[in-house]
Scaffold this motif. Sequence first.
Motif, PDB file in Angstrom:
ATOM      1  N   HIS A   4      -2.876  -6.764  12.482  1.00 13.48           N
ATOM      2  CA  HIS A   4      -4.260  -6.402  12.194  1.00 13.48           C
ATOM      3  C   HIS A   4      -5.348  -7.385  12.621  1.00 13.48           C
ATOM      4  O   HIS A   4      -6.498  -6.995  12.756  1.00 13.48           O
ATOM      5  N   GLY A   5      -5.066  -8.655  12.786  1.00  9.02           N
ATOM      6  CA  GLY A   5      -6.091  -9.576  13.253  1.00  9.02           C
ATOM      7  C   GLY A   5      -7.239  -9.773  12.277  1.00  9.02           C
ATOM      8  O   GLY A   5      -7.166  -9.388  11.110  1.00  9.02           O
TER       9      GLY A   5
ATOM     10  N   ILE B  51       0.198  -1.149   3.125  1.00  7.77           N
ATOM     11  CA  ILE B  51       0.574  -2.424   2.503  1.00  7.77           C
ATOM     12  C   ILE B  51       0.071  -3.530   3.421  1.00  7.77           C
ATOM     13  O   ILE B  51       0.464  -3.608   4.587  1.00  7.77           O
ATOM     14  N   SER B  52      -0.812  -4.371   2.918  1.00  4.58           N
ATOM     15  CA  SER B  52      -1.450  -5.403   3.728  1.00  4.58           C
ATOM     16  C   SER B  52      -0.973  -6.798   3.312  1.00  4.58           C
ATOM     17  O   SER B  52      -0.660  -7.040   2.146  1.00  4.58           O
ATOM     18  N   GLY B  53      -0.986  -7.709   4.277  1.00  8.95           N
ATOM     19  CA  GLY B  53      -0.654  -9.093   3.983  1.00  8.95           C
ATOM     20  C   GLY B  53      -1.702  -9.824   3.172  1.00  8.95           C
ATOM     21  O   GLY B  53      -1.518 -11.002   2.845  1.00  8.95           O
TER      22      GLY B  53
ATOM     23  N   ILE C 296     -13.598  -5.193   0.747  1.00  7.26           N
ATOM     24  CA  ILE C 296     -13.443  -6.631   0.512  1.00  7.26           C
ATOM     25  C   ILE C 296     -13.580  -7.342   1.851  1.00  7.26           C
ATOM     26  O   ILE C 296     -12.835  -7.069   2.790  1.00  7.26           O
ATOM     27  N   TYR C 297     -14.537  -8.253   1.925  1.00  9.07           N
ATOM     28  CA  TYR C 297     -14.780  -9.021   3.146  1.00  9.07           C
ATOM     29  C   TYR C 297     -14.099 -10.381   2.992  1.00  9.07           C
ATOM     30  O   TYR C 297     -14.758 -11.416   2.878  1.00  9.07           O
ATOM     31  N   ASP C 298     -12.781 -10.363   3.017  1.00  8.00           N
ATOM     32  CA  ASP C 298     -11.993 -11.560   2.719  1.00  8.00           C
ATOM     33  C   ASP C 298     -11.727 -12.371   3.988  1.00  8.00           C
ATOM     34  O   ASP C 298     -10.598 -12.571   4.414  1.00  8.00           O
TER      35      ASP C 298
ATOM     36  N   HIS D 253      -9.504  -6.646   4.437  1.00  8.71           N
ATOM     37  CA  HIS D 253      -9.677  -6.506   5.889  1.00  8.71           C
ATOM     38  C   HIS D 253      -8.360  -6.249   6.614  1.00  8.71           C
ATOM     39  O   HIS D 253      -8.368  -5.758   7.748  1.00  8.71           O
ATOM     40  N   GLY D 254      -7.245  -6.549   5.960  1.00 10.63           N
ATOM     41  CA  GLY D 254      -5.948  -6.219   6.553  1.00 10.63           C
ATOM     42  C   GLY D 254      -5.716  -4.727   6.651  1.00 10.63           C
ATOM     43  O   GLY D 254      -4.815  -4.284   7.364  1.00 10.63           O
TER      44      GLY D 254
END
Length: 271
Positions: free
Chosen positions: A12-13, A51-53, A75-77, A122-123
């Motif tokens: 995903h970058g 499912i995101s990291g 969420i701007y993580d 963001h993932g």
Amino acid sequence: MSTKMPVYFVSHGGPNLLDDTEYPPDRSIGKGLRAIGDEIRSLAPRGMVVISGHWEAGRTSLLVNGKSGFPQPLIYDFYGFPAEYYKQQFPHQVDPQLTQQLVNMFTNANVGIEAVDRGLDHGVWVVLKKAGLDNAPFPIVQLSLYHNDSMDMHLLMGAVLEPLRDQGIVIVGSGMAVHNLRDLFGSPSVRPYVKPFDKEIERAVLDNSGDRKNKVAMLSESKFLRQAHPSLEHLMPLHVAVGAAGADRAKKLLEAYQLSLSWSCYRFGNL
């Protein structure tokens, strides 16, 4: 077309993935991710579980979003990026019934899980937006990882999700095949561990001997592991995807290397 939905693993970058100058839509990464998004749209799924990291819950328990049925603010993580990235939007649907179904499935598997209201990190939203899945006609529900490095537990987590595929649900693991931000700056060349570890993943994932889950779990023994992943949260979505894939064959959809990153993406199952 098969009625059983496939499983995807995508890399995903960061938010700059959305910059069409840095990641042009006609070059490998942008083009490959858009092709995955177009493919998913063509399947007309009933929903998506991602499912995101970037979301870990307890060591032995999980969280899932969508409790109230209303999309929450994104969420701007990420940090230190131009202001424009903190204004990005990703219109999407949620489905509290799918959220509750996930709660029931993991509860029946003796896994602690709680439904919460949480925005997409963001993932999820960055890569799905690059793939053209904003305003998708199906709901998107995010499920956390465990907060541990157990590849076996994340494989089992994926196995709990597998039955959803027969109910029109696409499962997407979003991480990075290689993710070492410490080495991202400096020399312009691809780091020496990136391709070897990526190829270890490829051999394990494309294995059709019936031993794929064990081979993916054995990535824990790779001499390149802690260079490719100083922490493992971006690798674990791959294990969830493999667990959800069952015995379905895998296909590598994207291969691209960038400094200390690998953008490899896979699909498990037929279309």
